[in-house]
Scaffold this motif. Structure first.
Motif, PDB file in Angstrom:
ATOM      1  N   UNK A   1      48.933  39.743   1.961  1.00  0.00           N
ATOM      2  CA  UNK A   1      47.944  40.860   1.880  1.00  0.00           C
ATOM      3  C   UNK A   1      46.941  40.902   2.766  1.00  0.00           C
ATOM      4  N   UNK A   2      47.144  43.034   2.072  1.00  0.00           N
ATOM      5  CA  UNK A   2      45.958  43.279   3.937  1.00  0.00           C
ATOM      6  C   UNK A   2      44.406  42.888   3.581  1.00  0.00           C
ATOM      7  N   UNK A   3      43.677  41.377   2.668  1.00  0.00           N
ATOM      8  CA  UNK A   3      43.068  41.988   2.273  1.00  0.00           C
ATOM      9  C   UNK A   3      41.684  41.065   2.752  1.00  0.00           C
ATOM     10  N   UNK A   4      40.404  41.256   2.422  1.00  0.00           N
ATOM     11  CA  UNK A   4      39.774  39.901   2.980  1.00  0.00           C
ATOM     12  C   UNK A   4      38.530  40.489   2.632  1.00  0.00           C
ATOM     13  N   UNK A   5      37.562  39.530   1.879  1.00  0.00           N
ATOM     14  CA  UNK A   5      35.688  39.804   1.752  1.00  0.00           C
ATOM     15  C   UNK A   5      34.559  38.722   2.512  1.00  0.00           C
ATOM     16  N   UNK A   6      33.898  39.796   3.019  1.00  0.00           N
ATOM     17  CA  UNK A   6      32.623  39.301   3.454  1.00  0.00           C
ATOM     18  C   UNK A   6      31.480  39.173   2.821  1.00  0.00           C
ATOM     19  N   UNK A   7      31.230  37.531   2.966  1.00  0.00           N
ATOM     20  CA  UNK A   7      29.792  37.166   2.055  1.00  0.00           C
ATOM     21  C   UNK A   7      28.963  37.430   3.082  1.00  0.00           C
ATOM     22  N   UNK A   8      28.213  38.841   2.952  1.00  0.00           N
ATOM     23  CA  UNK A   8      27.009  38.548   3.337  1.00  0.00           C
ATOM     24  C   UNK A   8      25.208  37.523   3.106  1.00  0.00           C
TER      25      UNK A   8
ATOM     26  N   UNK B   1      57.692  41.136   5.126  1.00  0.00           N
ATOM     27  CA  UNK B   1      56.332  41.331   5.756  1.00  0.00           C
ATOM     28  C   UNK B   1      57.189  41.740   6.664  1.00  0.00           C
ATOM     29  N   UNK B   2      58.262  42.996   6.883  1.00  0.00           N
ATOM     30  CA  UNK B   2      57.869  43.460   8.249  1.00  0.00           C
ATOM     31  C   UNK B   2      57.551  44.784   7.999  1.00  0.00           C
ATOM     32  N   UNK B   3      56.975  44.871   9.629  1.00  0.00           N
ATOM     33  CA  UNK B   3      55.686  46.062  10.141  1.00  0.00           C
ATOM     34  C   UNK B   3      55.941  47.344  10.038  1.00  0.00           C
TER      35      UNK B   3
ATOM     36  N   UNK C   1      50.722  45.302   5.792  1.00  0.00           N
ATOM     37  CA  UNK C   1      50.856  45.228   6.907  1.00  0.00           C
ATOM     38  C   UNK C   1      51.219  43.885   6.827  1.00  0.00           C
ATOM     39  N   UNK C   2      50.379  42.908   5.811  1.00  0.00           N
ATOM     40  CA  UNK C   2      51.271  41.493   5.037  1.00  0.00           C
ATOM     41  C   UNK C   2      52.701  41.089   4.134  1.00  0.00           C
ATOM     42  N   UNK C   3      52.974  42.184   4.332  1.00  0.00           N
ATOM     43  CA  UNK C   3      54.194  42.408   2.748  1.00  0.00           C
ATOM     44  C   UNK C   3      53.844  42.778   1.657  1.00  0.00           C
ATOM     45  N   UNK C   4      51.911  42.779   1.193  1.00  0.00           N
ATOM     46  CA  UNK C   4      51.291  42.787   0.126  1.00  0.00           C
ATOM     47  C   UNK C   4      51.457  44.124  -0.284  1.00  0.00           C
ATOM     48  N   UNK C   5      51.452  44.158  -1.777  1.00  0.00           N
ATOM     49  CA  UNK C   5      51.695  45.387  -3.049  1.00  0.00           C
ATOM     50  C   UNK C   5      50.714  46.774  -2.427  1.00  0.00           C
ATOM     51  N   UNK C   6      51.354  47.976  -1.799  1.00  0.00           N
ATOM     52  CA  UNK C   6      50.576  48.864  -0.734  1.00  0.00           C
ATOM     53  C   UNK C   6      50.885  50.079  -2.260  1.00  0.00           C
ATOM     54  N   UNK C   7      49.844  50.713  -1.832  1.00  0.00           N
ATOM     55  CA  UNK C   7      50.233  52.374  -2.459  1.00  0.00           C
ATOM     56  C   UNK C   7      50.696  53.311  -1.355  1.00  0.00           C
ATOM     57  N   UNK C   8      50.833  53.684  -1.281  1.00  0.00           N
ATOM     58  CA  UNK C   8      51.243  54.861   0.094  1.00  0.00           C
ATOM     59  C   UNK C   8      51.203  56.347  -0.277  1.00  0.00           C
ATOM     60  N   UNK C   9      49.806  56.510   0.757  1.00  0.00           N
ATOM     61  CA  UNK C   9      49.700  58.600   0.142  1.00  0.00           C
ATOM     62  C   UNK C   9      49.979  59.670   1.466  1.00  0.00           C
ATOM     63  N   UNK C  10      49.859  60.655   1.317  1.00  0.00           N
ATOM     64  CA  UNK C  10      49.894  61.481   1.802  1.00  0.00           C
ATOM     65  C   UNK C  10      48.555  62.507   2.267  1.00  0.00           C
TER      66      UNK C  10
ATOM     67  N   UNK D   1      37.606  52.340  -6.860  1.00  0.00           N
ATOM     68  CA  UNK D   1      38.272  52.039  -5.829  1.00  0.00           C
ATOM     69  C   UNK D   1      39.590  51.428  -6.439  1.00  0.00           C
ATOM     70  N   UNK D   2      40.837  51.933  -5.154  1.00  0.00           N
ATOM     71  CA  UNK D   2      42.452  51.851  -5.754  1.00  0.00           C
ATOM     72  C   UNK D   2      42.940  50.538  -4.746  1.00  0.00           C
ATOM     73  N   UNK D   3      42.296  51.063  -3.384  1.00  0.00           N
ATOM     74  CA  UNK D   3      43.200  50.779  -2.317  1.00  0.00           C
ATOM     75  C   UNK D   3      41.711  50.120  -1.164  1.00  0.00           C
ATOM     76  N   UNK D   4      42.401  49.420   0.171  1.00  0.00           N
ATOM     77  CA  UNK D   4      42.104  49.501   1.507  1.00  0.00           C
ATOM     78  C   UNK D   4      43.080  50.135   2.309  1.00  0.00           C
ATOM     79  N   UNK D   5      42.295  51.087   3.485  1.00  0.00           N
ATOM     80  CA  UNK D   5      42.847  50.890   4.515  1.00  0.00           C
ATOM     81  C   UNK D   5      43.852  49.958   5.102  1.00  0.00           C
ATOM     82  N   UNK D   6      45.298  50.132   4.793  1.00  0.00           N
ATOM     83  CA  UNK D   6      45.927  48.747   5.669  1.00  0.00           C
ATOM     84  C   UNK D   6      46.767  49.300   6.516  1.00  0.00           C
TER      85      UNK D   6
END
Length: 265
Positions: A133-140, A4-6, A195-204, A229-234
């Motif tokens: 995980x740095x994932x959130x869902x918003x219900x409209x 979880x280290x940022x 940023x919460x320690x969940x699995x992430x994709x790193x890109x350049x 969609x494969x990722x969420x900007x974290x």
């Protein structure tokens, strides 16, 4: 349990300052996307910047599947429409100063390239965040009447070309972009941490990079001409200094959780 280290490369890229703007609009493109990357943390004042978003990249030509998240009328983060009643974004977007933003303060603008006008504004009635995980869902509170994005079932391969979209800053001290932008990215690793320690994709970045305000925006991979969609900007490098080290929370890793949230609520 993942670390979880940022670390030093993670900073707050969320733009939560009052910009004097109303709810914003969503965006998405089928060819080239935009870039952006935020992380939870302290509020930062935006400087006087140009109207373009993402550092480098290009202006998006479609807002399909995109949503601009606002708090009390002020731009907060980017996001994607995964169902007509649900928007996917980054968990850290809901904790700009360590405390959860009440759902009643949140709205999204959809079906517009411009986050300040056009399309429609929809209120958020409920929200869910995934643990570690740095994932959130918003219900409209009503249907977005928009075409949702497709969610990938597998992570992209190292070396794959991907595209990111967002309304983030065009320079480290600029204001968030008024119009949706996109940038082309190269996958460097699929075993990083968000940023919460969940699995992430790193890109350049190939033609641009993400910055504050792009948080929560989607990373797409083209498959047979269709965007998935494969990722969420974290998170990214502090100060948005270069075009490497961007991290995206993996949506395939959280796919079952996302589907369960939509089914249960």
């Amino acid at each position: 349990m993942r670390s979880k280290t940022l670390g030093k490369i993670v900073l707050s890229l969320i733009s939560v300052v009052s910009l004097g703007l109303g709810a914003a609009g969503p965006a998405a493109a089928d060819s080239a996307p935009t870039a952006g990357a935020p992380v939870a943390g302290k509020t930062e004042a935006a400087g006087k910047g140009g109207p373009e978003g993402i550092i480098g990249g290009e202006t998006a030509d479609s807002s399909r599947g995109m949503a601009a998240l606002h708090r009390n009328g002020n731009f907060l983060c980017s996001g994607s429409i995964v169902d007509n009643r649900w928007v996917l974004t980054a968990r850290h977007c809901l904790y700009p100063e360590g405390e959860r933003i009440p759902d009643s303060q949140l709205t999204v603008r959809v079906k517009s390239l411009n986050r300040t006008s056009g399309g429609g504004v929809v209120a958020v009635s409920d929200s869910r965040v995934r643990t570690e995980h740095d994932i959130a869902m918003l219900k409209l509170d009503r249907s977005a009447n928009a075409e949702p994005v497709r969610l990938a079932t597998a992570n992209p391969k190292v070396g794959a070309t991907t595209y990111v979209f967002g309304w983030g800053r065009t320079c480290a001290t600029c204001a968030p972009s008024t119009v949706l932008k996109r940038a082309t990215m190269r996958v460097e690793s699929i075993d990083a941490d968000d940023v919460y320690g969940g699995r992430a994709i790193r890109t350049s970045g190939l033609n641009g990079r993400t910055c504050h305000g792009d948080s929560g925006g989607p990373l797409f991979k083209l498959v047979d001409g269709q965007r998935y969609q494969v990722g969420v900007v974290s998170g990214g490098n502090a100060g948005c200094p270069d075009d490497s080290g961007f991290r995206f929370a993996s949506t395939p890793t959280s796919l079952t959780w996302i589907q369960n949230v939509m089914a249960d609520f």
